[in-house]
Scaffold this motif. Structure first.
Motif, PDB file in Angstrom:
ATOM      1  N   ARG A 243       0.832  -1.221   0.000  1.00 41.19           N
ATOM      2  CA  ARG A 243       0.000   0.000   0.000  1.00 41.19           C
ATOM      3  C   ARG A 243       0.859   1.261   0.000  1.00 41.19           C
ATOM      4  NH1 ARG A 243      -2.812   0.209   4.930  1.00 41.19           N
ATOM      5  NH2 ARG A 243      -0.995  -0.868   5.728  1.00 41.19           N
ATOM      6  N   GLY A 244       2.126   1.116  -0.322  1.00 42.17           N
ATOM      7  CA  GLY A 244       3.011   2.280  -0.377  1.00 42.17           C
ATOM      8  C   GLY A 244       3.275   2.842   1.009  1.00 42.17           C
ATOM      9  N   TRP A 245       3.176   4.166   1.127  1.00 47.88           N
ATOM     10  CA  TRP A 245       3.411   4.848   2.395  1.00 47.88           C
ATOM     11  C   TRP A 245       2.108   4.976   3.160  1.00 47.88           C
ATOM     12  CZ3 TRP A 245       8.395   5.964   3.688  1.00 47.88           C
ATOM     13  CH2 TRP A 245       9.336   5.872   2.655  1.00 47.88           C
TER      14      TRP A 245
ATOM     15  N   TYR B  81      -4.775  10.728  -5.612  1.00 55.48           N
ATOM     16  CA  TYR B  81      -4.757  11.718  -4.534  1.00 55.48           C
ATOM     17  C   TYR B  81      -5.858  12.751  -4.775  1.00 55.48           C
ATOM     18  CZ  TYR B  81      -0.256   9.543  -3.766  1.00 55.48           C
ATOM     19  OH  TYR B  81       0.727   8.609  -3.552  1.00 55.48           O
TER      20      TYR B  81
ATOM     21  N   LYS C  20      -2.202   4.045 -11.207  1.00 52.72           N
ATOM     22  CA  LYS C  20      -1.470   5.064 -10.448  1.00 52.72           C
ATOM     23  C   LYS C  20      -2.240   5.380  -9.154  1.00 52.72           C
ATOM     24  CE  LYS C  20       0.688   9.453 -11.406  1.00 52.72           C
ATOM     25  NZ  LYS C  20      -0.084  10.489 -10.728  1.00 52.72           N
TER      26      LYS C  20
ATOM     27  N   MET D 155      -2.596   9.059   4.045  1.00 52.28           N
ATOM     28  CA  MET D 155      -3.580   8.226   4.752  1.00 52.28           C
ATOM     29  C   MET D 155      -4.176   7.208   3.803  1.00 52.28           C
ATOM     30  SD  MET D 155      -5.572  10.683   7.386  1.00 52.28           S
ATOM     31  CE  MET D 155      -6.638   9.552   8.233  1.00 52.28           C
ATOM     32  N   ASN D 156      -4.045   5.962   4.155  1.00 55.78           N
ATOM     33  CA  ASN D 156      -4.567   4.883   3.321  1.00 55.78           C
ATOM     34  C   ASN D 156      -6.017   4.576   3.652  1.00 55.78           C
ATOM     35  OD1 ASN D 156      -2.322   4.253   1.648  1.00 55.78           O
ATOM     36  ND2 ASN D 156      -1.295   3.386   3.436  1.00 55.78           N
ATOM     37  N   HIS D 157      -6.612   3.787   2.764  1.00 52.42           N
ATOM     38  CA  HIS D 157      -8.010   3.386   2.948  1.00 52.42           C
ATOM     39  C   HIS D 157      -8.106   2.149   3.833  1.00 52.42           C
ATOM     40  CE1 HIS D 157     -11.990   1.798   1.951  1.00 52.42           C
ATOM     41  NE2 HIS D 157     -11.355   0.637   1.858  1.00 52.42           N
TER      42      HIS D 157
ATOM     43  N   TYR E 265     -12.307   5.430   1.992  1.00 55.84           N
ATOM     44  CA  TYR E 265     -12.308   6.311   0.814  1.00 55.84           C
ATOM     45  C   TYR E 265     -13.720   6.503   0.245  1.00 55.84           C
ATOM     46  CZ  TYR E 265      -7.161   6.142   0.379  1.00 55.84           C
ATOM     47  OH  TYR E 265      -5.813   6.265   0.583  1.00 55.84           O
TER      48      TYR E 265
ATOM     49  N   LEU F 245      -6.154  -3.783   0.130  1.00 53.75           N
ATOM     50  CA  LEU F 245      -5.220  -4.569   0.943  1.00 53.75           C
ATOM     51  C   LEU F 245      -5.303  -4.148   2.411  1.00 53.75           C
ATOM     52  CD1 LEU F 245      -2.152  -4.279  -1.495  1.00 53.75           C
ATOM     53  CD2 LEU F 245      -3.707  -6.213  -1.279  1.00 53.75           C
ATOM     54  N   CYS F 246      -6.492  -3.670   2.838  1.00 55.44           N
ATOM     55  CA  CYS F 246      -6.586  -3.167   4.214  1.00 55.44           C
ATOM     56  C   CYS F 246      -6.478  -4.302   5.234  1.00 55.44           C
ATOM     57  CB  CYS F 246      -7.857  -2.349   4.428  1.00 55.44           C
ATOM     58  SG  CYS F 246      -9.366  -3.316   4.595  1.00 55.44           S
TER      59      CYS F 246
ATOM     60  N   LYS G  90      -1.882  13.240   2.938  1.00 55.49           N
ATOM     61  CA  LYS G  90      -1.884  12.619   1.605  1.00 55.49           C
ATOM     62  C   LYS G  90      -1.534  11.132   1.728  1.00 55.49           C
ATOM     63  CE  LYS G  90       1.545  12.410  -1.792  1.00 55.49           C
ATOM     64  NZ  LYS G  90       2.680  12.748  -2.596  1.00 55.49           N
TER      65      LYS G  90
ATOM     66  N   LEU H 153     -10.882  -1.080  -3.741  1.00 53.79           N
ATOM     67  CA  LEU H 153     -10.687   0.276  -3.245  1.00 53.79           C
ATOM     68  C   LEU H 153     -11.752   1.242  -3.749  1.00 53.79           C
ATOM     69  CD1 LEU H 153      -8.394   0.845  -1.401  1.00 53.79           C
ATOM     70  CD2 LEU H 153      -7.088   1.736  -3.306  1.00 53.79           C
ATOM     71  N   TRP H 154     -11.984   1.196  -5.049  1.00 57.78           N
ATOM     72  CA  TRP H 154     -12.993   2.080  -5.647  1.00 57.78           C
ATOM     73  C   TRP H 154     -14.103   1.202  -6.192  1.00 57.78           C
ATOM     74  CZ3 TRP H 154     -10.058   5.899  -4.136  1.00 57.78           C
ATOM     75  CH2 TRP H 154      -8.700   5.897  -4.418  1.00 57.78           C
TER      76      TRP H 154
HETATM   77  C1  SAM Z   1      -4.051   8.954  -1.047  1.00 55.12           C
HETATM   78  S1  SAM Z   1      -2.928   7.717  -1.500  1.00 55.12           S
HETATM   79  C2  SAM Z   1      -2.428   7.078   0.053  1.00 55.12           C
HETATM   80  C3  SAM Z   1      -0.920   7.110   0.206  1.00 55.12           C
HETATM   81  C4  SAM Z   1      -0.174   6.105  -0.635  1.00 55.12           C
HETATM   82  N1  SAM Z   1      -0.146   4.815   0.040  1.00 55.12           N
HETATM   83  C5  SAM Z   1       1.253   6.569  -0.946  1.00 55.12           C
HETATM   84  O1  SAM Z   1       2.192   5.788  -0.800  1.00 55.12           O
HETATM   85  O2  SAM Z   1       1.418   7.703  -1.371  1.00 55.12           O
HETATM   86  C6  SAM Z   1      -4.041   6.547  -2.172  1.00 55.12           C
HETATM   87  C7  SAM Z   1      -3.361   5.377  -2.826  1.00 55.12           C
HETATM   88  O3  SAM Z   1      -2.755   4.512  -1.845  1.00 55.12           O
HETATM   89  C8  SAM Z   1      -2.962   3.143  -2.170  1.00 55.12           C
HETATM   90  N2  SAM Z   1      -3.837   2.542  -1.137  1.00 55.12           N
HETATM   91  C9  SAM Z   1      -4.410   3.189  -0.111  1.00 55.12           C
HETATM   92  N3  SAM Z   1      -5.130   2.342   0.652  1.00 55.12           N
HETATM   93  C10 SAM Z   1      -5.018   1.124   0.097  1.00 55.12           C
HETATM   94  C11 SAM Z   1      -5.561  -0.157   0.414  1.00 55.12           C
HETATM   95  N4  SAM Z   1      -6.353  -0.369   1.457  1.00 55.12           N
HETATM   96  N5  SAM Z   1      -5.250  -1.185  -0.407  1.00 55.12           N
HETATM   97  C12 SAM Z   1      -4.453  -0.996  -1.488  1.00 55.12           C
HETATM   98  N6  SAM Z   1      -3.905   0.184  -1.833  1.00 55.12           N
HETATM   99  C13 SAM Z   1      -4.184   1.242  -1.052  1.00 55.12           C
HETATM  100  C14 SAM Z   1      -3.633   3.143  -3.535  1.00 55.12           C
HETATM  101  O4  SAM Z   1      -2.630   3.088  -4.520  1.00 55.12           O
HETATM  102  C15 SAM Z   1      -4.330   4.481  -3.576  1.00 55.12           C
HETATM  103  O5  SAM Z   1      -4.550   4.942  -4.902  1.00 55.12           O
END
Ligand code: SAM
Length: 502
Positions: free
Chosen positions: A351-353, A394, A391, A427-429, A470, A490-491, A425, A500-501
């Motif tokens: 889920r990145g950051w 945000y 992608k 905050m994940n879902h 989200y 992936l929560c 920015k 997610l969407w």
């Molecule tokens: C607003 S950003 C959140 C910050 C992001 N994780 C980052 O590294 O910049 C939203 C993106 O994060 C990822 N993301 C957030 N929540 C997620 C989840 N529960 N499962 C998978 N991907 C997630 C998706 O790529 C989404 O489009």
């Protein structure tokens, strides 16, 4: 050697980012990490030159872009099983070979005789298609300079196979350390409690192509309502009653649109209230609920959302600078900004950051607002399409009042937090979140621009990831099949809706 410093050697030579097109390759030379810079200029034969990472400290965004692409292509080639493309490339002659008059076989496995027959390639060439120079401030620049002594290179074949091979084998460590240090330096300048950066999974850093901003940046075609409409509450005074601001909630102009307190309605005012609701009449004159607990409640509840607002999605209208109620008004909170220390961390779970809090949060406590560029709906669509489905997104629509105000989709503004914004920015879902986004406005006449404020919806211990839903619909759809454009969620919660969407 084609480096021509006309103004003398400077110990602090730097490359200026505005002069650079991109970074194309990397290598280790003289124990130093070096990167191949493509300078801006003639698109067919732009000058190129190798620079140490210490010369590129003003171009770390570009170095980071290059490293990101390099890591992604490495990951792709690791996934590929056959054919071995690296080997396939090795058999091709590179343009560099042609320039030196080498045949592919000679370059591949030089025999003693072929080596003696052709000149050995120069290994000290640092500049191609141009010459380097420095200006009076020690900034390096490069200009096209064709001529017999200038090493030329076919930029359409860049990076060449030799470069790719070298790049694959060359470690990038100093650059990663400098990129991280630059990001942390920028975080240190953000107003409010400190924001930390933690990554125990790899050497990556969030993108440097991001500016921390304290307020929205309005882009073309986006307007706030005329400031004259932000009148505030005129009948309230700072020293009324308990000096908590807008005590006489029936008279308070800012609380006009706040939630009515049904407990304080008499049978008669209840009828009037129901009529006003049915006809869209003014709610001024009805007793209202303050959105936040006052300072005379338990310490941990001070300033937190009262349960009515916590459980509803009712917009919050805070008092503003034009109000008569004074600075300690109980109806001000989000406008003072983030009061909690945060940590941006690499999730390591695809889920990145993510974002977490450095301290315990109480239910109803304000965390932070979502900031970014405010763009039109058309611009948001354009950016979304340019980004592609996979992608990270945000984009956050300011559509809270769309239905009630009858706003067309084209009239909706969208906040894009990708390149400018705040820590939220990250905050994940989660399908079972611990925070929620609330609408907070300071001008009831502006239905298109308001704050997106995150509050804790339960007590959250320090270190727990902060998440919100989200979709945040009152009732979630139970969708089994992947909807169009769906990204797997992936929560990891038991209530996960899978996508997610939707
Ligand atoms: C607003 S950003 C959140 C910050 C992001 N994780 C980052 O590294 O910049 C939203 C993106 O994060 C990822 N993301 C957030 N929540 C997620 C989840 N529960 N499962 C998978 N991907 C997630 C998706 O790529 C989404 O489009």
């Amino acid at each position: 050697m084609v480096v021509i410093p006309t103004t003398g050697e400077s110990a602090t030579r730097r490359v200026r980012i505005d002069k650079v097109h991109s970074i194309l390759s990397n290598r280790i030379k003289d124990n130093e990490e070096q990167f191949l810079v493509r300078w801006k200029g003639d698109p067919n034969t732009p000058p190129l030159s190798w620079h140490s990472i210490s010369e590129l400290v003003r171009c770390l965004e570009l170095v980071q872009d290059y490293i990101t692409v390099r890591e992604e292509s490495k990951a792709v080639s690791r996934k590929r099983k056959s054919p071995d493309l690296a080997f396939e490339h090795e058999r091709r002659a590179s343009p560099f070979d042609r320039r030196l008059g080498l045949t592919p076989s000679a370059s591949r496995s030089p025999s003693i005789s072929s080596l003696s027959a052709v000149p050995t390639p120069r290994t000290d060439i640092d500049v191609y298609n141009g010459v380097l120079d420095t200006d009076g401030n020690g900034f390096i620049f490069c200009r096209s300079a064709p001529g017999p002594n200038i090493a030329t290179i076919n930029i359409r074949s860049l990076p060449m196979e030799e470069m790719l091979r070298t790049a694959r084998m060359s470690k990038i460590e100093t650059a990663n350390v400098l990129i991280r240090a630059e990001y942390v330096r920028r975080l240190g300048k953000v107003v409010g409690k400190r924001i930390h950066l933690v990554n125990v999974h790899d050497y990556t850093t969030p993108s440097l192509r991001f500016s921390y901003i304290p307020d929205y940046v309005l882009r073309e075609g986006v307007y706030r309502a005329d400031p004259a409409t932000q009148e505030g509450c005129q009948k309230c005074k700072p020293d009324m009653g308990r000096s908590i601001g807008c005590e006489y909630t029936q008279k308070c102009g800012c609380l006009e649109y706040a939630a009515v307190d049904p407990v304080r309605l008499t049978p008669e005012t209840k009828k009037q209230y129901e009529k006003a609701l049915a006809t869209g009449g003014s709610l001024l004159g009805f007793p209202k609920r303050f959105p936040y607990f006052t300072g005379d409640t338990k310490r941990q509840r001070t300033g937190t959302l009262v349960s009515f607002y916590l459980d509803s999605r009712h917009p919050i209208y805070e008092c503003n600078d034009n109000c008569g109620c004074g600075p300690y008004c109980r109806n001000k909170n989000v406008q003072f900004g983030r009061q909690v220390g945060l940590e941006i961390f690499k999730t390591g779970s695809g889920r990145g950051w993510g974002l977490r809090c450095k301290e315990d949060l109480f239910m109803g406590q304000f965390v932070d607002t979502y900031r970014g560029e405010v763009i039109t709906d058309a611009e948001a669509t354009r950016r979304e399409q340019a980004g592609g489905k996979l992608k990270a997104s945000y984009l956050y629509s300011l559509d809270k009042h769309q239905e009630s105000e009858g706003l067309a989709q084209a009239d909706i503004y969208v906040v894009d937090g990708e390149f400018m914004g705040g820590p939220s920015k990250f905050m994940n879902h989660s399908c079972e979140p611990n925070c929620r986004q609330y609408t907070v406005s300071y001008n009831k006449h502006d239905t298109r621009i308001y704050d997106l404020a995150f509050f804790a919806i339960r007590d959250i211990p320090a270190g727990e990831e902060l998440t919100f839903d989200y979709l945040d619909k009152e009732e979630a759809d139970d969708e089994e099949d992947a909807p169009e454009g769906a990204v797997p969620c992936l929560c990891g919660t038991t209530k996960c809706r899978k996508w997610l969407w939707q």
